[in-house]
Enzyme design. Sequence first.
Site, mmCIF file in Angstrom:
data_model
loop_
_atom_site.group_PDB
_atom_site.id
_atom_site.type_symbol
_atom_site.label_atom_id
_atom_site.label_comp_id
_atom_site.label_asym_id
_atom_site.label_seq_id
_atom_site.Cartn_x
_atom_site.Cartn_y
_atom_site.Cartn_z
ATOM 1 N N GLY A 20 -1.819 5.187 -4.296
ATOM 2 C CA GLY A 20 -1.728 3.893 -5.170
ATOM 3 C C GLY A 20 -0.985 4.097 -6.227
ATOM 4 N N PHE A 62 0.898 -1.096 -0.171
ATOM 5 C CA PHE A 62 -0.016 -0.020 0.044
ATOM 6 C C PHE A 62 0.683 1.069 -0.164
ATOM 7 C CE2 PHE A 62 0.870 -1.149 4.378
ATOM 8 C CZ PHE A 62 1.170 0.126 4.862
ATOM 9 N N CYS A 63 0.164 2.286 -0.230
ATOM 10 C CA CYS A 63 0.908 3.853 -0.449
ATOM 11 C C CYS A 63 -0.081 4.794 -0.415
ATOM 12 C CB CYS A 63 1.711 3.642 -1.581
ATOM 13 S SG CYS A 63 0.894 3.774 -3.162
ATOM 14 N N THR A 64 0.208 6.042 -0.438
ATOM 15 C CA THR A 64 -0.685 6.862 -0.132
ATOM 16 C C THR A 64 -1.996 7.134 -0.974
ATOM 17 O OG1 THR A 64 1.136 8.400 0.593
ATOM 18 C CG2 THR A 64 -0.915 9.735 0.317
ATOM 19 N N ILE A 117 -4.073 4.490 0.719
ATOM 20 C CA ILE A 117 -4.551 4.987 2.175
ATOM 21 C C ILE A 117 -5.727 5.930 2.037
ATOM 22 C CG2 ILE A 117 -3.658 5.798 4.365
ATOM 23 C CD1 ILE A 117 -0.903 5.112 3.504
#
Length: 302
Positions: free
Chosen positions: A178, A174-176, A203
């Site tokens: 995508g 996951f990241c901020t 996120i």
Amino acid sequence: MYRIAALYHFTRFDDPEALKAPLARLCCGVGVKGTLLLAGEGINGTIAGLPDAIGTVLDHIRSLPGCAGLEWKESWSADPPFARMKVRLKREIVTMGQPDVDPRARTGHYVEPAEWNALIRDPDVAVIDTRNDYEVAIGSFEGAIDPKTDSFRDFPAWWEANKDRFHNRKIAMFCTGGIRCEKSTNFLLGQGVEEVYHLKGGILKYLEEVPEDKSTWQGACFVFDNRVSVGHGLREGPHLLCHGCRRPILPEDTERPSYEPGVSCHHCIDETSAQDKARFRERQKQIGLARARGDAHLAGQP
């Protein structure tokens, strides 16, 4: 209220330079501010402005080659999140430094926010946070692995050094918003990992859609605008930004002896030279003068 749109789209731009000036003119003409990056692989950035103005810019971006399916994450702010508009040309819209990585070819399995908790609670799944160390420091999903990377470019080397830890395991990333996972999941698939998943919308989408009482998120999510961080419901978080090192800090951190507005904080006090600090103090002086005149300063501080 200012409408904020965080967006990215991987597509082929044969001549990204030709797209730059018309996009910049449109954004400035309708009063939209923020940063947009253009590269041969697509577009990435966050913009903010009045609702109709953002709609106009999004319509323009959707008209660019291959961008009809553009998606974005939307939030709102009572204050302008950006001080100016920047449209920049880059080699990559998110820098990984791996020329063979191509998210247009394939990516990991997308996981909707509502299904994310069940996936990451599976003991056969290793959950990896692909963001930089200063972002992870203020919040992450429970049980997530922090690679402690300074930049996304460091992720391939971290994987090479740690891949044996994940033998025969499923990987969830996951990241901020995508975009990093589009590349990191393609990279892992190219490294022979068979089952790779990533949080659709990142996120930000999770915090928007998943109720706090059902969430596995802990802390705040760093964002690259003057809000600094957001929490559940995308409500603005408590963090401030050290304008010396661009890392998030808490209000109580401004009481530390190491804190000097625009110059240093406890994270960076020992990282910059006396010459650097003198330059930062001069910048801060100019910001103060601009503020006294009622002008916006190009450094982007509120």
